[in-house]
Every structure is written in structure tokens, then in C-alpha cells.
Scaffold this active site. Sequence first.
Site, PDB file in Angstrom:
ATOM      1  N   PHE A 234      39.541  43.460  45.998  1.00  0.00           N
ATOM      2  CA  PHE A 234      40.902  43.193  46.478  1.00  0.00           C
ATOM      3  C   PHE A 234      40.970  41.893  47.287  1.00  0.00           C
ATOM      4  CE2 PHE A 234      43.816  46.823  45.775  1.00  0.00           C
ATOM      5  CZ  PHE A 234      42.944  47.744  45.224  1.00  0.00           C
TER       6      PHE A 234
ATOM      7  N   ASN B 136      45.392  54.499  60.235  1.00  0.00           N
ATOM      8  CA  ASN B 136      45.678  53.901  58.941  1.00  0.00           C
ATOM      9  C   ASN B 136      45.917  54.978  57.876  1.00  0.00           C
ATOM     10  OD1 ASN B 136      45.662  51.326  57.247  1.00  0.00           O
ATOM     11  ND2 ASN B 136      44.262  52.652  56.094  1.00  0.00           N
ATOM     12  N   GLU B 137      47.160  55.092  57.454  1.00  0.00           N
ATOM     13  CA  GLU B 137      47.537  55.908  56.300  1.00  0.00           C
ATOM     14  C   GLU B 137      47.030  57.345  56.332  1.00  0.00           C
ATOM     15  OE1 GLU B 137      46.102  53.988  52.794  1.00  0.00           O
ATOM     16  OE2 GLU B 137      47.435  52.287  52.971  1.00  0.00           O
TER      17      GLU B 137
ATOM     18  N   TRP C 170      46.301  42.277  51.670  1.00  0.00           N
ATOM     19  CA  TRP C 170      45.024  42.978  51.594  1.00  0.00           C
ATOM     20  C   TRP C 170      44.262  42.411  50.403  1.00  0.00           C
ATOM     21  CZ3 TRP C 170      42.437  46.252  54.743  1.00  0.00           C
ATOM     22  CH2 TRP C 170      41.263  46.806  54.220  1.00  0.00           C
TER      23      TRP C 170
ATOM     24  N   TYR D 235      51.501  49.123  47.519  1.00  0.00           N
ATOM     25  CA  TYR D 235      50.752  48.575  46.389  1.00  0.00           C
ATOM     26  C   TYR D 235      51.428  48.834  45.054  1.00  0.00           C
ATOM     27  CZ  TYR D 235      46.763  47.964  49.534  1.00  0.00           C
ATOM     28  OH  TYR D 235      45.946  47.562  50.556  1.00  0.00           O
TER      29      TYR D 235
ATOM     30  N   GLU E  94      35.234  49.071  48.587  1.00  0.00           N
ATOM     31  CA  GLU E  94      36.493  49.737  48.235  1.00  0.00           C
ATOM     32  C   GLU E  94      36.274  51.258  48.140  1.00  0.00           C
ATOM     33  OE1 GLU E  94      39.536  49.131  48.361  1.00  0.00           O
ATOM     34  OE2 GLU E  94      40.477  50.473  46.924  1.00  0.00           O
TER      35      GLU E  94
ATOM     36  N   GLN F 162      34.725  48.791  55.736  1.00  0.00           N
ATOM     37  CA  GLN F 162      34.756  48.046  54.470  1.00  0.00           C
ATOM     38  C   GLN F 162      34.099  46.672  54.562  1.00  0.00           C
ATOM     39  OE1 GLN F 162      39.201  49.068  53.857  1.00  0.00           O
ATOM     40  NE2 GLN F 162      38.374  49.035  51.797  1.00  0.00           N
TER      41      GLN F 162
ATOM     42  N   GLU G 211      49.867  45.862  54.624  1.00  0.00           N
ATOM     43  CA  GLU G 211      48.969  45.680  53.477  1.00  0.00           C
ATOM     44  C   GLU G 211      49.803  45.542  52.212  1.00  0.00           C
ATOM     45  OE1 GLU G 211      45.820  48.553  52.815  1.00  0.00           O
ATOM     46  OE2 GLU G 211      45.227  48.518  54.921  1.00  0.00           O
TER      47      GLU G 211
HETATM   48  C1  PNW Z   1      44.657  51.141  51.231  1.00  0.00           C
HETATM   49  N1  PNW Z   1      48.233  54.199  46.815  1.00  0.00           N
HETATM   50  O1  PNW Z   1      44.712  52.438  50.746  1.00  0.00           O
HETATM   51  C2  PNW Z   1      43.633  51.131  52.356  1.00  0.00           C
HETATM   52  O2  PNW Z   1      44.240  50.986  53.606  1.00  0.00           O
HETATM   53  C3  PNW Z   1      42.542  50.104  52.196  1.00  0.00           C
HETATM   54  O3  PNW Z   1      41.452  50.443  53.007  1.00  0.00           O
HETATM   55  C4  PNW Z   1      42.143  49.984  50.741  1.00  0.00           C
HETATM   56  O4  PNW Z   1      41.041  49.159  50.546  1.00  0.00           O
HETATM   57  C5  PNW Z   1      43.345  49.464  49.981  1.00  0.00           C
HETATM   58  O5  PNW Z   1      44.459  50.328  50.138  1.00  0.00           O
HETATM   59  C6  PNW Z   1      43.108  49.301  48.490  1.00  0.00           C
HETATM   60  O6  PNW Z   1      42.820  50.538  47.911  1.00  0.00           O
HETATM   61  C7  PNW Z   1      45.594  52.811  49.741  1.00  0.00           C
HETATM   62  O7  PNW Z   1      47.846  55.069  45.997  1.00  0.00           O
HETATM   63  C8  PNW Z   1      45.145  53.655  48.764  1.00  0.00           C
HETATM   64  O8  PNW Z   1      49.402  53.747  46.751  1.00  0.00           O
HETATM   65  C9  PNW Z   1      46.030  54.123  47.789  1.00  0.00           C
HETATM   66  C10 PNW Z   1      47.354  53.734  47.806  1.00  0.00           C
HETATM   67  C11 PNW Z   1      47.811  52.892  48.773  1.00  0.00           C
HETATM   68  C12 PNW Z   1      46.917  52.435  49.749  1.00  0.00           C
END
Ligand code: PNW
Length: 556
Positions: free
Chosen positions: A486, A218-219, A470, A358, A477, A72, A420
Site C-alpha cells: 500500500f 484505529n478502526e 495510506w 478504501y 499488511e 506494520q 486513511e
Molecule cells: C486499514 N475495508 O484497515 C488499516 O488501518 C491499516 O492498518 C491497513 O494496512 C489498511 O487499512 C490497508 O488494509 C482496513 O474492508 C481494512 O474497507 C479493511 C477495510 C478498511 C480498512
Amino acid sequence: MSCGSIFAQEVICPVKELDGSTKVFTLDRFDPKAAAAQLGPGPGAGACPSPQQVPAGSKAPFFLGTATASYQVEGAFKEGGRGESIWDVFSHTPGKTFEGQDGDVAVDFYHRYKDDIALMQTLGLRNFRFSLSWMRILPNGTGTVNQEGVAFYNKLIDTLKAACIEPHITLYHWDFPQALYERYGSWIDPRVVVDFAAYAETAFELFGDRVKNWFTLNEPESYCLLGYGSGVHAPGRCTDRSRCSAGEAGEDLKCIYYSALAHASAVKVFRQLVPDGVIAMTNAIGMSVPYNASSQEDVAAAQRNQAFNGGFVLDPLYTGDWGAERKQVHGQQLPAFTPEQKALLLENQQDFIALQHYTSNYAYYNKDKPPLLVDTTTKSIDGVQLVQADSPWLYVFPSAMRDLLNWLTQRYNQSILITENGVSAPGEYDKPRAEVLCDQFRVSYFQQYISNATVAVQQDGVQLLGYFAWSLLDNFEWADGYSKRFGTIYIDYNSTGLDRYYKGSSMWLSNHFGLTGIRSGPVANSTSSTGGPPAAAKPPAGAPAEADKQQARSEL
Ligand code: PNW
């Protein structure tokens, strides 16, 4: 403003606090040369105070910082011997990202990391989470180590440490080596467990002497569902042949399965190589809040949905098996954990939960659906619509932060590091820079989410280890390209230097947490900034006024 000042082209930004008071910040372009002159050489690694601050009211010292990820921000996609990643290929495939945008240059962190570290210093930031690009270190994913890639991360780590900024490294943040993808399809094949553990071992050996805070993956719930379920992220696999050229049903579940095993295998190596370090996977988790809190059916539906989503990856990590809700929904589709795999998971548990949070929603029971398929909405029973951010999936639901921290604590009894939390602010893509730097929308988001986390710590006994916003910078993105921002720092994508500008949120975070950089303080009064350098510019008195500091500390 005066020539040579780092405070040129100012935007005066009055930020509203939750208590109704106002703090005024001065926002401008970050000037690396002027900053370097003001910051001086710094104390150097070894002479730094602890990177864990102790905000009043918290039970433990906190890591406070910001986060990024290699693809990113780095750019330099063909430089320094870097191999190709699935995100290079995906973003170069027509129709996959917003306006065909890619991370070839991104925000050029690869070349500008020294300036960005100085920028963090001006805000008093003491912690930085970033990810390694697997292909910079192992261009083909396995085999020969690329010394140029190693040299880049060594310089990055050493420069951070010299600036008293603690590195927190993520091993894998979605940029998978294309060479391995072509060989066996990445996270859907058992070979990935071995290859990821070998890559992790290389990274621990190379950097584990200086870096003690690590994240494995990561996730997985994001990259598995988006990359192998809906196909909207790399490698773009799904069953719909009109959109995806490859992909079979169930690959998303396989991906989670092998990710859990790869994580545990990496933790196993970590214990031997970095015995004094800590490690966790990061997980994206939201909260399902009952739509009608007095309806038992809605409460039960929300609980089921929460366990189904929130426990997707964490249940295997902590129990060695899928959760009951997953088994009920997916049945035979779920790859079974063998007794040896269960033992691997249970014997190599992570040190804490690394939460990326988030957004949340309301869940309700739908009598026409099987009990585990729960409906969700973003409108409360009173008809109040949650505010939507700039990203279609992101609704602002701050009170759910407290609920989620409590849910995680009750289910897993672990301490939690928020790795984050952040938001894309409406208008930041379309409107001119001067109109969006003062990002009250993002500041309000941070204020409310942090305040709810604070209540969870102070009133509910949640063990919170820290908080990473974050993101440090606007960046690529993913499928949304550069259209969603972000960052707490604005990037001017039209400038040849990809100039960085302070947004109100970067200043507010620094001030709120009582950090002491030359840009940490608010301007005492907005009129003082028109006739000369603003109050915050007096070096080194950018530290917040004592009264402000007291207030910030009492809040977290
Ligand atoms: C994160 N949701 O992903 C990632 O770790 C980052 O790379 C990204 O830029 C950031 O969020 C913003 O999108 C997510 O749906 C994507 O809750 C979706 C979710 C959460 C985190």
C-alpha cells in the site's frame, strides 16, 4: 547518473492526469546521505509555518500527509524493552499469515525513522500519522513505564518537529499487549476500559506538550470483526474450532462495546491533560450505493446497509446507544449501555469524524432474506465490474467517496478528517521493481478519490479537515504479510538496507497538493533527464513550476 546524486538508477514515469495531460516524474532510490546534504539542518521546531495548507477552493486549511502504524513498520520487536503483543504471537503461529510472515523487522522504522523523516521532507510532507506501540511504553500493558520506549517516541516526535512535520498520534493500532490478553482476553473484558484509559493518560502526559493531534483507537470495526469474529487477525478468536483455539459467539460485539467505552474514557482524560488538542477514533467506513437507483426497494436496502455498517461504532459515540439497525439484527446479543455509560459517551464526544475509506459496493434488496440482511455486489446494473485492487476486499469505487462524505455529514453533522485512503496495486508484489515504481494504478485511484472528495467540499458543503494517504511506506499488511503493498514509497525487501524508492504516487501526491520539497516537482520534459540531472533535481527548485502549482491548487 552522476555519483553522489540522490537521483541514481532512475525510472522515468509519465503520469496521466484526469484531464488527459501528462506529468513526468523521475523515480529512484532515496539516498539518505545525499538527501541530508541537500536538506541541511532545517528551521527547527518553533520556526515552522503552519502544517495546515490552504488549497484553493477549500473552505478550511487542510492537513495533508501520509500514515503508518507501529506494528506494520517499526520492527525491532525485541529491542528497547518492548513487551510482546498479540500480533507477535499471532504472526508466529503457523498458518496465520501469508507464508508465516511477521513484523519482527517490518521496514525497520525503529532504526530508520530519521531517514524516513528526511524522505518525507524531500516530498514536502508536513504531516505524519503514526501509532504508538503500547508495549514499548508499558511492556506489560500496565504498570512500570519503559523509559527506552519513551525515549524512542520522544526522539521521533522531536525529529519530526525539527523537520516541520506535525505528528498525529494513534494510541492503538491493533498491537495489543500480550500480557493483558493473557490476563483477561483484551477488548472483550471491562478491565480493558480502565487499562486503556491509564495508558492513554500516560501517553498524553508524556507527549501532549508537543503533540496536539490524537486518535484513540484505529478502526474497532476492523479489529473486532477480524480478531474476534472471523478470527483472521490477532488474537485469532472465532467459534470455529477447526480454525480458532478460542472464542465465543458475540465477542465481536462485546469488543465494539468496550472499545467505545475505552475511547470515551480516554477522551475524558484528554480534555484535562491536553485541553488545546483534538482527538477522535478512526473508523473504516465504505458506502453502500443502491444497485438500481430507480428501485425504491434497492434504495431502502442500501440505506439500511449503510446505517448498519457505517453507524456501527459512530452511532454509540454520538448517541450513547446502538443504532436501530444493529438492535434489529443483533437483539439481545448486544451488550446494553447503562445510563452511566451513555452519559460517559455523550459527555466525551470526539472533535470530528476520522474516516478511513478504501472501498464501496452496490446493495440490493433480496426478497428471500430478512429485510436487514442486504445483498451486495461489485457489478453495476449496467454490467460494469468495479476494478479490483491487489487486495481481494478492495474494489475501486471513487464516486462513492462523495456519497459517503455526504452521508456522514447528514447523519452526524460533523467535520471529517480522512485519516486513511489508499490502495494495493496489482503486480507490485510479483513484478520487478523497475516495472512497478511507476504506479499509475495507485495514482489514478488517488486522483479519482481526491477529486470526488473535492467535489463534496466545493459543491456539497462537506467540511473536510484534511487527507492522509495510506501509506507512506510499503509495510506489513497484517495477515497478508508483505504480499500486498500500500506504500507510496517502495521498499526493496531483498536489499540489506531495506532500501526506499520513490513510487510515482508519492511524487504525484506531493506535486498535486502543491507541497514544496526538493522532490515535489515533475520533470518538465522527459527527454531532459537522459543527459544530466533531471529538472526536478535543481535544488531548491524542486518546487513545482508556478503553473503546475496553480493547477494543483485549483483541484483541491
Ligand atoms: C486499514 N475495508 O484497515 C488499516 O488501518 C491499516 O492498518 C491497513 O494496512 C489498511 O487499512 C490497508 O488494509 C482496513 O474492508 C481494512 O474497507 C479493511 C477495510 C478498511 C480498512
